[in-house]
Design an enzyme around this catalytic site. Sequence first.
Site, PDB file in Angstrom:
ATOM      1  N   LYS A  44      29.451 -13.288 -22.712  1.00 14.27           N
ATOM      2  CA  LYS A  44      29.014 -12.980 -21.312  1.00 14.27           C
ATOM      3  C   LYS A  44      27.634 -12.419 -21.017  1.00 14.27           C
ATOM      4  O   LYS A  44      27.387 -11.660 -20.339  1.00 14.27           O
ATOM      5  CB  LYS A  44      30.084 -11.864 -21.009  1.00 14.27           C
ATOM      6  CG  LYS A  44      31.535 -11.912 -21.322  1.00 14.27           C
ATOM      7  CD  LYS A  44      31.982 -13.244 -21.116  1.00 14.27           C
ATOM      8  CE  LYS A  44      31.929 -13.827 -19.459  1.00 14.27           C
ATOM      9  NZ  LYS A  44      32.516 -14.990 -19.148  1.00 14.27           N
ATOM     10  N   HIS A  93      28.592 -18.024 -30.474  1.00 17.14           N
ATOM     11  CA  HIS A  93      28.603 -16.856 -30.384  1.00 17.14           C
ATOM     12  C   HIS A  93      28.717 -16.122 -31.704  1.00 17.14           C
ATOM     13  O   HIS A  93      28.707 -14.907 -31.595  1.00 17.14           O
ATOM     14  CB  HIS A  93      29.694 -16.421 -29.650  1.00 17.14           C
ATOM     15  CG  HIS A  93      29.986 -16.717 -28.208  1.00 17.14           C
ATOM     16  ND1 HIS A  93      28.915 -16.690 -27.327  1.00 17.14           N
ATOM     17  CD2 HIS A  93      30.925 -17.210 -27.510  1.00 17.14           C
ATOM     18  CE1 HIS A  93      29.285 -16.908 -25.908  1.00 17.14           C
ATOM     19  NE2 HIS A  93      30.459 -17.267 -25.825  1.00 17.14           N
ATOM     20  N   SER A 149      30.781  -7.654 -17.301  1.00 18.61           N
ATOM     21  CA  SER A 149      31.122  -9.264 -17.215  1.00 18.61           C
ATOM     22  C   SER A 149      32.484  -9.484 -17.796  1.00 18.61           C
ATOM     23  O   SER A 149      33.472 -10.097 -17.435  1.00 18.61           O
ATOM     24  CB  SER A 149      29.917  -9.815 -17.442  1.00 18.61           C
ATOM     25  OG  SER A 149      30.385 -11.368 -17.239  1.00 18.61           O
TER      26      SER A 149
HETATM   27  N1  LIG Z   1      23.248 -19.909 -12.933  1.00 15.97           N
HETATM   28  C1  LIG Z   1      23.706 -18.698 -13.051  1.00 15.97           C
HETATM   29  N2  LIG Z   1      22.714 -17.540 -12.479  1.00 15.97           N
HETATM   30  C2  LIG Z   1      22.864 -16.499 -12.705  1.00 15.97           C
HETATM   31  N3  LIG Z   1      24.138 -15.912 -13.387  1.00 15.97           N
HETATM   32  C3  LIG Z   1      24.944 -16.773 -14.135  1.00 15.97           C
HETATM   33  C4  LIG Z   1      24.806 -18.236 -13.758  1.00 15.97           C
HETATM   34  N4  LIG Z   1      25.812 -18.599 -14.497  1.00 15.97           N
HETATM   35  C5  LIG Z   1      26.345 -17.848 -15.095  1.00 15.97           C
HETATM   36  N5  LIG Z   1      26.133 -16.739 -14.965  1.00 15.97           N
HETATM   37  C6  LIG Z   1      26.574 -15.439 -15.001  1.00 15.97           C
HETATM   38  O1  LIG Z   1      26.521 -15.111 -16.556  1.00 15.97           O
HETATM   39  C7  LIG Z   1      27.829 -14.504 -16.695  1.00 15.97           C
HETATM   40  C8  LIG Z   1      28.788 -15.443 -17.778  1.00 15.97           C
HETATM   41  O2  LIG Z   1      28.222 -15.439 -18.792  1.00 15.97           O
HETATM   42  P1  LIG Z   1      28.839 -16.290 -20.011  1.00 15.97           P
HETATM   43  O3  LIG Z   1      28.093 -17.716 -19.657  1.00 15.97           O
HETATM   44  O4  LIG Z   1      28.001 -15.722 -21.372  1.00 15.97           O
HETATM   45  O5  LIG Z   1      30.085 -16.165 -20.244  1.00 15.97           O
HETATM   46  C9  LIG Z   1      28.564 -14.009 -15.719  1.00 15.97           C
HETATM   47  O6  LIG Z   1      28.083 -12.829 -15.273  1.00 15.97           O
HETATM   48  P2  LIG Z   1      28.761 -12.054 -14.114  1.00 15.97           P
HETATM   49  O7  LIG Z   1      30.222 -11.559 -14.651  1.00 15.97           O
HETATM   50  O8  LIG Z   1      28.090 -10.521 -14.082  1.00 15.97           O
HETATM   51  O9  LIG Z   1      28.677 -12.339 -12.763  1.00 15.97           O
HETATM   52  C10 LIG Z   1      28.075 -15.316 -14.811  1.00 15.97           C
HETATM   53  O10 LIG Z   1      28.105 -14.944 -13.310  1.00 15.97           O
HETATM   54  C1  LIG Z   2      38.527 -20.543 -25.709  1.00 16.53           C
HETATM   55  C2  LIG Z   2      37.389 -19.610 -26.197  1.00 16.53           C
HETATM   56  C3  LIG Z   2      36.689 -19.233 -25.116  1.00 16.53           C
HETATM   57  C4  LIG Z   2      36.470 -19.714 -23.909  1.00 16.53           C
HETATM   58  C5  LIG Z   2      35.493 -19.338 -23.118  1.00 16.53           C
HETATM   59  C6  LIG Z   2      34.680 -18.264 -23.272  1.00 16.53           C
HETATM   60  O1  LIG Z   2      33.718 -17.819 -22.629  1.00 16.53           O
HETATM   61  S1  LIG Z   2      32.212 -18.142 -22.650  1.00 16.53           S
HETATM   62  O2  LIG Z   2      31.939 -19.645 -22.820  1.00 16.53           O
HETATM   63  O3  LIG Z   2      31.943 -17.227 -23.892  1.00 16.53           O
HETATM   64  O4  LIG Z   2      31.850 -17.670 -21.467  1.00 16.53           O
HETATM   65  C7  LIG Z   2      34.671 -17.685 -24.762  1.00 16.53           C
HETATM   66  C8  LIG Z   2      35.600 -18.194 -25.541  1.00 16.53           C
END
Ligand SMILES: Nc1ncnc2c1ncn2[C@@H]1O[C@H](COP(=O)(O)O)[C@@H](OP(=O)(O)O)[C@H]1O
Ligand SMILES: CCc1ccc(OS(=O)(=O)O)cc1
Length: 285
Positions: A44, A99, A129
């Site tokens: 996240k 991760h 998040s």
């Molecule tokens: N193109 C983009 N620009 C800005 N934030 C982005 C993005 N794509 C994903 N995110 C944000 O990255 C977070 C998800 O992270 P991950 O990809 O590590 O799971 C989410 O944050 P929020 O939940 O604060 O909106 C999501 O909205």
């Molecule tokens: C199935 C394991 C999984 C799926 C999605 C996840 O979210 S993120 O890609 O890190 O945003 C994490 C673990």
Amino acid sequence: MTDDYVWFEGIPFPSTGYTPELLRDVWENFVFKDEDVILLTYPKSGTNWLIETVCLIHTKGDTKWIQSVPIWERSPWVENVTGYDVIKDKEGPQLISSHLPIQLFPKSFFSSKAKLIYLIRNPKDTLVSGYFFWRTTTFVKKPKSLEQYFEWFMQGNVIYGSWFDHIRGWMSMREKENFLILSYEEMKRDTRSTVEKICQFLGKKLEPEELDSVLKNSSFQAMKENKMSNFSLLRGSHLTENASLLRKGISGDWKNYFTVAQAEAFDKAFQEKLGDLPPELFPWK
Ligand SMILES: Nc1ncnc2c1ncn2[C@@H]1O[C@H](COP(=O)(O)O)[C@@H](OP(=O)(O)O)[C@H]1O
Ligand SMILES: CCc1ccc(OS(=O)(=O)O)cc1
């Protein structure tokens, strides 16, 4: 599917797609190629934004790949069953996501020239998040409230363990030339410069219009609309119908959820656990 954890070496992992046997195999036996590029984050922190950006840099802004192949297939996860199956015997350079905390990362990396980008994010935003996202999944333990998730996060009782330990571990690599640290906050504040920094690190030269296309097609709105990137394909299996990866995409949303006491407790823990690291590593401070 269960919503508890799989445990390995004291760290909780999602209950689907992860096994202690696989995690050990990855750790001990997976061999990176010098040409591989690794995208590594604590969950996240903007992982999928980074993946989308690097995919578009790879194709020089051409959108065919990001619009036809799911994001988790473009940059498979080294530590889960599906990803490992794809990458373990594949020839040629690969884009690989992870991760994993440093102590469980494939040992081969530390004697390879593979390039690794480590993206960090204000942990208070990472926490918020995660709180909203994990509630919509079918593979992790659900908190009853933000208060409860706050306690779990502070104790490292969440998937991939403690944010503080993850950061301390990977920050120890910061002087290596095959290691680039980026932050979500800087990427939001000046996306163009961050993309240029990634290009320089990867040795990629983009024409101005190619760079423009990378920026346009990795934007929050573009990713939200791209079914290969917005996780809508996982609804009904790994995610509930209302799940949204692209929730708000802003910096500082924690201020809408933390109490003053939580913010103070967080700052105190940060100081105790990471206060000896240079503050410039953490641009949200
Ligand atoms: N193109 C983009 N620009 C800005 N934030 C982005 C993005 N794509 C994903 N995110 C944000 O990255 C977070 C998800 O992270 P991950 O990809 O590590 O799971 C989410 O944050 P929020 O939940 O604060 O909106 C999501 O909205
Ligand atoms: C199935 C394991 C999984 C799926 C999605 C996840 O979210 S993120 O890609 O890190 O945003 C994490 C673990």
